[in-house]
Design an enzyme around this catalytic site. Structure first.
Site, PDB file in Angstrom:
ATOM      1  N   GLU A 186      -0.093  -0.600   5.734  1.00  0.00           N
ATOM      2  CA  GLU A 186       0.891  -0.017   6.651  1.00  0.00           C
ATOM      3  C   GLU A 186       0.754   1.500   6.733  1.00  0.00           C
ATOM      4  OE1 GLU A 186       4.538   1.829   8.077  1.00  0.00           O
ATOM      5  OE2 GLU A 186       3.715   2.018   6.054  1.00  0.00           O
ATOM      6  N   ASP A 218       0.854  -1.188   0.000  1.00  0.00           N
ATOM      7  CA  ASP A 218       0.000   0.000   0.000  1.00  0.00           C
ATOM      8  C   ASP A 218       0.888   1.235   0.000  1.00  0.00           C
ATOM      9  OD1 ASP A 218       0.705  -0.559   2.811  1.00  0.00           O
ATOM     10  OD2 ASP A 218      -0.576   1.168   3.250  1.00  0.00           O
TER      11      ASP A 218
END
Length: 451
Positions: A156, A92
């Site tokens: 994250e 991500d």
């Protein structure tokens, strides 16, 4: 880089690495599904599962984590009785911010002035490619001498803790003798560095309400309490005159001991405008690695264009607090929320909400894995000794893994050196750093297996 078979193999694989990173960067995998389609993150995760299967990984799986995102897992068996190493990255990415500020499109990898530009090139899709390069180089030169687990997180950047909670619920999955977190970076391009401390973080949303609805500023202004004005006063209370963070009850940590950060170099790295001073006191390393730091990430209020002459009834902000090692993030969150409530003026109604949190981290640098990494980096970066540095950013999973596996050694390396400008517009990665760190990781795995 001195010639050796592993380095030669990595060099030969760099065109393939660029092509794969180009494909991975093209996925708009921002794990904020109010802004970006969930399908983009899912496509990136599926792409990586295909790559791992093609590399011979077993038990490849998409893990549905409690925050509604997916992490990618795979296991590559090594020789019987070998140690196990867990390799971490995340797929991500941060939103691209102002796309107009990018010289080239943020989700199209573009080479310019010897660097590869695109969101996630350094943070941290490039980290996944780094792991692949290291493993491929070892396969071509005698085989991978350890058992390898790969875990690639899907949220994250959001700090929502999905993989942390999943690991706590399935503690057997990520057990390892050593964990290599590929989400840090060298202190400077060409200077091999392991990150030994991370600040934790908390995200708090604050909302202030003063009126049942907006009012005409000419008719009511001067007596009617302005929610935006109240919020501004609250936010200002979070800093001293010199810009130091001042949250009631939150004390500074001990001074930083280790690699120092030259102030003029920091100004260049941070692109501080001429004549603008730095904030805080103490050394730069103290301020960014060892002390709490508050940042106002966003404010909900009318934009200048289209604003009307109104007293605002409501306003809110999102606040980040970085928490130094030695402090508990949950305690810091409670102190921040109490501070915001205590400093709200005029009896205004205030609501605070925690929206993310991660604990700080400090590594044991006396472990055998650090000796093996130092030896590997000395080969990958001839003439350069491995340095120890802190990092102001947070990787909440580190503390979860340290708690779950207290005997595991944890090392943090990666591609996010200052020129990478992670989280900003025009993020980029140095392909030379990708190549050298991939060599270092491969040699580390070989040296660690023999130690």
């Amino acid at each position: 880089m001195s010639s050796n078979p592993v380095a030669e193999t990595v060099a030969s694989l760099m065109p393939r690495a660029k092509a794969e990173l180009t494909e991975l960067v093209s996925f708009r995998s921002v794990a904020d599904f109010d802004q970006f389609p969930r399908s983009e993150s899912e496509a990136a995760a599926n792409w990586m599962t295909g790559v791992l299967r093609a590399e011979g990984f077993q038990d490849v799986a998409l893990l549905d984590t409690p925050d509604g995102t997916q992490s990618v897992y795979g296991f590559l068996p090594g020789p019987e009785g070998a140690r196990t190493v867990l390799l971490y990255a995340h797929y991500d990415v941060q939103p691209p911010l102002d796309e107009a500020g990018w010289v080239t499109p943020p989700f199209e990898l573009t080479e310019r002035d010897g660097r590869w530009y695109g969101r996630g090139t350094a943070d941290c899709k490039g980290g996944f490619i780094m792991h692949l390069l290291a493993l491929r180089a070892l396969k071509a030169n005698g085989g991978v001498p350890v058992n390898v687990k790969v875990i690639v997180e899907g949220s994250e950047e959001q700090g929502t803790g999905g993989l942390e909670r999943y690991a706590e619920q399935h503690p057997e999955l990520l057990t390892a003798d050593t964990i290599v977190i590929g989400d840090a970076g060298n202190f400077r391009v060409g200077l091999p560095t392991v990150t030994t401390t991370l600040r934790g973080m908390t995200l708090v949303r604050v909302q202030i309400d003063t009126l049942a609805g907006n009012l005409h500023s000419g008719q009511f202004g001067g007596a009617a309490p302005d929610a935006l004005g109240a919020l501004i006063r609250v936010l200002d209370s979070l800093r001293a005159e010199d810009g130091s963070t001042t949250v009631d009850g939150l004390t500074e940590g001990p001074a930083w001991e280790g690699l120092e950060y030259d102030e003029e170099q920091f100004r260049r790295d941070a692109k501080v405008l001429d004549g603008v001073g730095l904030i805080g006191s103490g050394t730069v390393a103290d301020r960014i690695w060892a002390r709490p730091a508050v940042t106002v990430l966003g404010i909900d209020c009318p934009p200048v264009v289209g604003a009307t002459p109104s007293v605002q009834a409501s306003a809110r902000a999102l606040i980040s607090l970085r928490v130094p090692p030695g402090r508990d993030a949950a305690e810091a969150t409670a102190l921040l929320r109490a501070h915001l409530e205590a400093h709200t003026p005029w009896g205004a109604r205030v609501r605070t909400e925690q929206v993310g949190q991660g604990q700080p981290f400090s590594a044991d640098t006396a472990s055998p894995a650090y000796a093996a990494m130092a030896e590997a980096m000395a080969v990958a970066y001839p003439g350069r000794e491995m340095q120890y540095a802190g990092q102001g950013g947070s990787i909440p999973l580190c503390n979860t893994l340290a708690a779950l596996y207290p005997k595991a050694e944890i090392l943090l390396i990666g591609l996010s050196e200052p020129e990478a400008q992670i989280h900003a517009v025009n993020e980029s990665v140095s392909p030379e750093e990708l190549e050298r760190l991939s060599v270092a990781e491969a040699l580390f795995l070989r040296t660690y297996a023999a130690s």
